[in-house]
Design a protein around this motif. Structure first.
Motif, mmCIF file in Angstrom:
data_model
loop_
_atom_site.group_PDB
_atom_site.id
_atom_site.type_symbol
_atom_site.label_atom_id
_atom_site.label_comp_id
_atom_site.label_asym_id
_atom_site.label_seq_id
_atom_site.Cartn_x
_atom_site.Cartn_y
_atom_site.Cartn_z
ATOM 1 N N ASN A 52 41.537 59.479 2.553
ATOM 2 C CA ASN A 52 41.780 60.871 2.912
ATOM 3 C C ASN A 52 43.172 61.069 3.521
ATOM 4 O OD1 ASN A 52 39.185 61.594 2.048
ATOM 5 N ND2 ASN A 52 38.306 60.951 4.009
ATOM 6 N N ILE A 53 43.597 62.324 3.564
ATOM 7 C CA ILE A 53 44.942 62.675 4.032
ATOM 8 C C ILE A 53 44.857 63.574 5.256
ATOM 9 C CG2 ILE A 53 46.961 64.103 3.442
ATOM 10 C CD1 ILE A 53 46.882 62.889 0.647
ATOM 11 N N LEU A 54 45.686 63.264 6.241
ATOM 12 C CA LEU A 54 45.791 64.053 7.465
ATOM 13 C C LEU A 54 47.193 64.651 7.539
ATOM 14 C CD1 LEU A 54 44.585 63.026 11.009
ATOM 15 C CD2 LEU A 54 46.881 63.927 10.693
ATOM 16 N N PHE A 55 47.265 65.966 7.726
ATOM 17 C CA PHE A 55 48.528 66.662 7.930
ATOM 18 C C PHE A 55 48.761 66.825 9.428
ATOM 19 C CE2 PHE A 55 46.922 68.489 3.848
ATOM 20 C CZ PHE A 55 47.868 67.926 3.019
ATOM 21 N N TYR A 56 49.959 66.477 9.879
ATOM 22 C CA TYR A 56 50.299 66.502 11.304
ATOM 23 C C TYR A 56 51.373 67.550 11.537
ATOM 24 C CZ TYR A 56 51.762 64.606 15.889
ATOM 25 O OH TYR A 56 52.083 64.436 17.228
ATOM 26 N N THR A 80 45.905 58.491 5.522
ATOM 27 C CA THR A 80 47.311 58.567 5.149
ATOM 28 C C THR A 80 47.850 59.838 5.783
ATOM 29 O OG1 THR A 80 46.931 57.410 3.067
ATOM 30 C CG2 THR A 80 48.955 58.701 3.258
ATOM 31 N N VAL A 81 48.894 59.695 6.588
ATOM 32 C CA VAL A 81 49.364 60.804 7.431
ATOM 33 C C VAL A 81 50.709 61.319 6.931
ATOM 34 C CG1 VAL A 81 49.962 61.504 9.780
ATOM 35 C CG2 VAL A 81 48.149 59.806 9.400
ATOM 36 N N TYR A 136 49.983 63.318 -3.967
ATOM 37 C CA TYR A 136 49.405 62.103 -3.398
ATOM 38 C C TYR A 136 47.872 62.089 -3.417
ATOM 39 C CZ TYR A 136 54.096 61.286 -1.515
ATOM 40 O OH TYR A 136 55.450 61.078 -1.375
ATOM 41 N N GLY A 137 47.256 63.240 -3.572
ATOM 42 C CA GLY A 137 45.802 63.298 -3.536
ATOM 43 C C GLY A 137 45.159 62.858 -4.835
ATOM 44 N N LYS A 142 39.949 63.993 0.555
ATOM 45 C CA LYS A 142 39.670 65.145 1.409
ATOM 46 C C LYS A 142 40.800 65.266 2.433
ATOM 47 C CE LYS A 142 34.663 64.949 0.824
ATOM 48 N NZ LYS A 142 33.340 64.825 1.517
ATOM 49 N N TYR A 143 40.926 66.466 3.019
ATOM 50 C CA TYR A 143 42.102 66.776 3.826
ATOM 51 C C TYR A 143 41.697 67.344 5.189
ATOM 52 C CZ TYR A 143 44.137 66.382 -0.809
ATOM 53 O OH TYR A 143 44.494 65.927 -2.054
#
Length: 262
Positions: A52-56, A80-81, A136-137, A142-143
């Motif tokens: 999954n991907i995390l937006f910071y 993955t950030v 990248y997804g 999931k995000y």
């Protein structure tokens, strides 16, 4: 045009955001440009990713060691950030070292600086997240998103019914409106300080009423004895401040782990 100051539930970032401590340590991410925004990218250790991907969305200090270490910590949790520098190498610390600093940039107009970068962030964050998801997804990705101070509004903006991000969290927020809480459509964790001039008890309680009356999915963390910036710029030599920072981080990770597993 920005709303009048008295209409905010959490006031816009100001001098109260300049306090705190700098943290030391090696970071492991890389910086690339995505949608005209410098982007810090950091990945889980091999075999430890959850897919999954995390937006910071960072605070007014942008890309500095505290933020990059925190992004690396979220990567350690399996995500993955991608962190956005909506200040584009113009963070507040280049103008003010602390709230009493009047010499680094004597003519600094904090409100104008904030307005310029908020305008860029509002226009850029939606297409930035979409481009990352498309690039990248995977079908199973999931995000989620997390924001600190200046970054909090973009968390709420990302969690509308039209958005593709599953869950969000923010800590010690700035520049939030009633409408943003009313439009919330995805689960939100609010990590809050007892002594936060930007998000005082009466405003925090009003936000909770909006969430309750709207039937929103939410969770509050409320930490006694700490102030604005506690989740990023605490004094790590103070055992309680370190504990609170770590609890905020762990709570956010567990929140994302749960909602993204549903």
């Amino acid at each position: 045009m920005s709303p009048p100051a008295d209409s905010y539930l959490a006031i816009p970032p100001g001098d109260h955001c300049l306090s705190g401590n700098l943290h030391t340590g090696a970071t492991r991410g890389k910086v690339e440009t995505i949608e005209e925004a410098p982007t810090y990218i950091t990945s889980p250790h091999p075999g430890k990713g959850n897919g999954n991907i995390l937006f910071y969305y960072p605070d007014v200090h942008g890309f500095y060691n505290n933020a990059m270490l925190l992004m690396d910590a979220f990567a350690d949790a399996g995500y993955t950030v991608f962190g956005i520098d909506y200040f584009r190498d113009d963070p507040v610390w280049k103008h003010r070292k602390d709230k009493d600093d009047k010499t680094t940039d004597p003519g600094f107009d904090h409100a104008a600086w904030r307005g310029k970068h908020a305008s860029f962030a509002r226009a850029t964050v939606p297409k930035w997240t979409k481009t990352i998801a498309e690039t990248y997804g995977k079908e199973t990705t999931k995000y989620c998103c997390v924001g600190y101070c200046f970054g909090a509004p973009y968390v709420l903006d990302s969690l509308t019914a039209e958005g593709f991000i599953f869950a969000g969290a923010f800590a010690h927020p700035g520049a939030l409106t009633d409408e943003q809480f009313q439009n919330l459509a995805k689960p939100l964790l609010l990590s809050c300080a007892e002594n936060d001039h930007a998000f005082p008890p009466e405003k925090r309680q009003k936000a909770q009423r909006i969430l309750q009356e709207g039937g929103k999915k939410y969770q509050f963390q409320l930490f006694q004895g700490v102030g604005h910036g506690f989740a990023v710029r605490c004094n790590l030599d103070d055992a309680y401040e370190r504990y609170v920072k770590e609890q905020s981080y762990r709570g956010i990770v567990e929140w994302f782990n749960f909602w993204l597993s549903q």
